[in-house]
Enzyme design. Structure first.
Site: not given
Ligand code: GLY
Length: 374
Positions: A92, A154
């Site tokens: 991330d 994601d």
């Protein structure tokens, strides 16, 4: 500025008014989900750390404001400690440094921000598994856990950091890694009907697919709406940065799946494919993310195809504004009714900072700002 519906400017004004209030309490911290009216502040290593400063940069871009700028810059500086804490870094990094350092570099040309973002891009590229052509999602969450073969949908939103790094340095490696990961997503994550797996586990040595996992969705073969939203936006961004037609075609397939499953108010349930009897709270954040992806898609497809994506993106944002927005009360979140992690029972009816961020990004686009931080 292009002409826009009245509600868009109304919403923009309300966002500005509210953020000028909430930023005084939140300051240079990292809100994640709002609980009982107040944002819970997370540690800076949590994947959501970029959204608050990113939201402030979106407002600053429209109307320079030193207070918001200072908060966003302080948040960015706090992330330095995360960059040095190797064990807590996961994929991330794209979300985190795109909305802090890349945003600031794009807006203000800050050299220190460029250095930070390039370092993050290198660390992200280092997570690439050459055997299976995927970016590894996480480090072990618990002692002894082996997730070295795990990749998640994601991650598509982390790839713009790599595309940006190739542009900045002239070094094609970052972009190649991003493309290879995207190709793996096309092969293993996107189903023929346009639904999406959240997690796929590969054998980290052979690179072979082992299994799909439910993750934040209900089950491996259900249809987690935020996963589909990440896919719509992430694949369209990969098309934007590479020109690969198959990324655009696949983004369209997922977009049709998503749009055809939207309820009357255009804001999705947390999973589109649930058995009878399972709770169906909304996930307003999935709506906001998808809306941004749909509006970009509308600009990238031939003119004859634009309307379907543009209309859906606008309808979602308008419904979020009118039916989910909290504009006058003491609540700190902008957009109510997000679901963070239903299977773990975490924040299943709350404002989420990424819902707020993408709502504001979508509004900015409707107001004519087509340059992206991504
Ligand atoms: N795992 C990121 C998300 O909740 O969408």
């Amino acid at each position: 500025m292009i002409e826009q519906p009245v509600w868009v400017n109304e919403a923009w004004q309300k966002v500005n008014e509210k953020i000028s209030r909430t930023s005084k309490r939140i300051g240079a911290n990292f809100p994640h989900a709002s609980d009982k009216g107040q944002y819970v502040l997370a540690e800076p290593f949590w994947w959501t750390a970029g959204f608050w400063p990113g939201l402030l940069w979106l407002l600053y871009r429209d109307q320079p404001n030193d207070e918001l700028k200072q908060i966003a810059e302080e948040c960015e500086a706090k992330l330095d400690a995360v960059q040095h804490d190797y064990y807590r870094l996961d994929h991330d990094m794209g979300f985190m440094w795109t909305l802090t350092s890349v945003a600031r570099h794009k807006l203000l040309g800050e050299e220190d921000s460029k250095r930070r973002a390039l370092l993050a891009a290198n660390l992200l590229m280092g997570r690439f598994n050459v055997n299976g052509n995927f970016i590894r999602a996480w480090n072990p969450w618990t002692e002894g856990e082996d997730n070295s073969g795990v990749a998640i949908i994601d991650c598509l939103m982390n790839l713009p950091l790599l595309y940006w790094a190739s542009k900045q340095t002239g070094d094609p490696r970052f972009k190649s890694v991003a493309k290879k990961h995207t190709d793996t997503v096309l092969e293993h994550f996107i189903r023929s009907d346009g639904g999406v797996h959240h997690i796929v586990r590969f054998d980290p040595d052979s690179g072979e697919k082992v299994e799909a996992l439910g993750g934040q969705g209900y089950a491996p073969d259900s249809a987690w709406s935020r996963g589909a939203a990440w896919a719509i936006y992430g694949l369209t961004l990969s098309y934007l940065h590479t020109g690969e037609e198959q990324y655009l075609e696949t983004a369209k397939r997922v977009a049709h799946f998503f749009i055809s499953h939207l309820p009357e108010d255009y804001v999705p349930d947390w999973d589109f494919r649930l058995p009878e009897g399972v709770d169906t709270p909304k996930d307003s954040s999935a709506g906001a993310i998808a809306a941004c992806g749909l509006l970009l898609l509308a600009d990238k497809v031939p003119a004859s195809e634009t309307a379907v994506y543009q209309r859906a993106g606008e309808k979602i944002l308008e419904s979020l504004y009118r039916n989910y927005g909290d504009w006058e009360g003491a609540e700190e979140g902008l957009i109510l009714h997000g679901t963070s992690h239903f299977p773990e029972g975490k924040y299943t009816d709350n404002p989420l900072i990424y819902g707020d961020y993408y709502f504001v990004e979508g509004l900015a686009r409707l107001r004519g700002y087509k340059e992206l931080f991504w």
